[in-house]
Write a protein that holds these residues in place. Structure first.
Motif, short mmCIF file in Angstrom:
data_model
loop_
_atom_site.label_atom_id
_atom_site.label_comp_id
_atom_site.label_asym_id
_atom_site.label_seq_id
_atom_site.Cartn_x
_atom_site.Cartn_y
_atom_site.Cartn_z
N ILE A 227 10.43 0.22 3.47
CA ILE A 227 9.51 1.36 3.35
C ILE A 227 8.34 0.99 2.44
O ILE A 227 7.21 1.46 2.64
N GLY A 228 8.59 0.12 1.45
CA GLY A 228 7.49 -0.36 0.61
C GLY A 228 6.46 -1.12 1.42
O GLY A 228 5.24 -0.94 1.23
N PHE A 229 6.93 -1.94 2.37
CA PHE A 229 6.02 -2.67 3.24
C PHE A 229 5.24 -1.71 4.15
O PHE A 229 4.03 -1.87 4.36
N VAL A 230 5.94 -0.69 4.68
CA VAL A 230 5.28 0.30 5.54
C VAL A 230 4.19 1.06 4.77
O VAL A 230 3.08 1.26 5.27
N ILE A 231 4.51 1.47 3.54
CA ILE A 231 3.54 2.18 2.71
C ILE A 231 2.33 1.28 2.41
O ILE A 231 1.18 1.74 2.42
N LEU A 232 2.58 -0.01 2.18
CA LEU A 232 1.50 -0.96 1.93
C LEU A 232 0.58 -1.07 3.15
O LEU A 232 -0.65 -1.09 3.03
#
Length: 211
Positions: A182-187
């Motif tokens: 989810i951190g990658f998606v938010i980025l």
């Protein structure tokens, strides 16, 4: 001489701009004040719940939401952009408490919030955050959007794994992978926002990069 005169006029014009976009000490105090209000409201709403019951707590949460939004709108109209945004952020932050209390008052929930009910609360907060951001175009209001995306991902992970009792899944390898994903998606969302909206008026991607 002509260059000096034109440069001086440009500097004078920029010094009289309505509000600087850089971070300053006043902005820090607005944020600190908002955090202090959040802490105080958490204590106060819990006390209202204990002393007056669920219905009183629900009425107070709705009243404070309206008050925060109303005062935030007035400050925005008066030119206090950051102060107004902080108050709208406070209004949005009342959503989880309001929705959870509403579930309890309507007897749709027990006294202990389940994983499925957490999903409802997070989705409601995300929708309210997006709605307020659409009405009030201030970058600070992207913070609850990105925060709710992470909370939502952790709740979905708890539903899939069946490990709903784990506090946000902290320490579990499965939850760590989900959190990284989810951190990658938010980025990616923050980067796409950066490309589409830029940073001229408002930097909507800033909080995305932070999260």
């Amino acid at each position: 001489p002509q260059d000096v005169d034109s440069l001086w006029e440009l500097l004078e014009a920029s010094s009289h701009a309505p509000e600087a976009r850089s971070f300053d000490i006043a902005q820090l105090f607005w944020y600190a004040g908002g955090a202090l209000v959040m802490l105080a409201m958490g204590w106060f709403m819990e006390k209202a719940w204990d002393d007056g019951g669920m219905a009183v707590a629900l009425a107070l949460s709705l009243g404070y939401t309206a008050a925060f939004a109303g005062l935030g709108y007035k400050l925005l109209r008066s030119g206090y952009r950051i102060a107004g945004a902080v108050l709208f952020l406070l209004a949005v932050s009342m959503t989880p408490f309001t929705v959870s209390t509403l579930l309890l008052v309507s007897h749709l929930s027990s006294l202990e919030i389940t994983t499925h009910e957490s999903l409802i609360i997070e989705l409601a907060t995300l929708v309210v955050s997006l709605f307020v951001l659409k009405l009030v175009r201030v970058s600070l209001l992207t913070a609850p959007v990105f925060a709710m995306l992470w909370f939502f991902s952790m709740t979905v992970a708890a539903l899939i794994s069946g490990d709903g009792d784990m506090f946000l899944g902290i320490g579990g390898t499965y939850f760590n992978y989900i959190s990284m994903a989810i951190g990658f998606v938010i980025l990616v969302i923050a980067f796409a926002t950066d490309l589409n909206f830029g940073r001229n008026e408002e930097d909507y991607s800033w909080w995305g990069y932070i999260f």
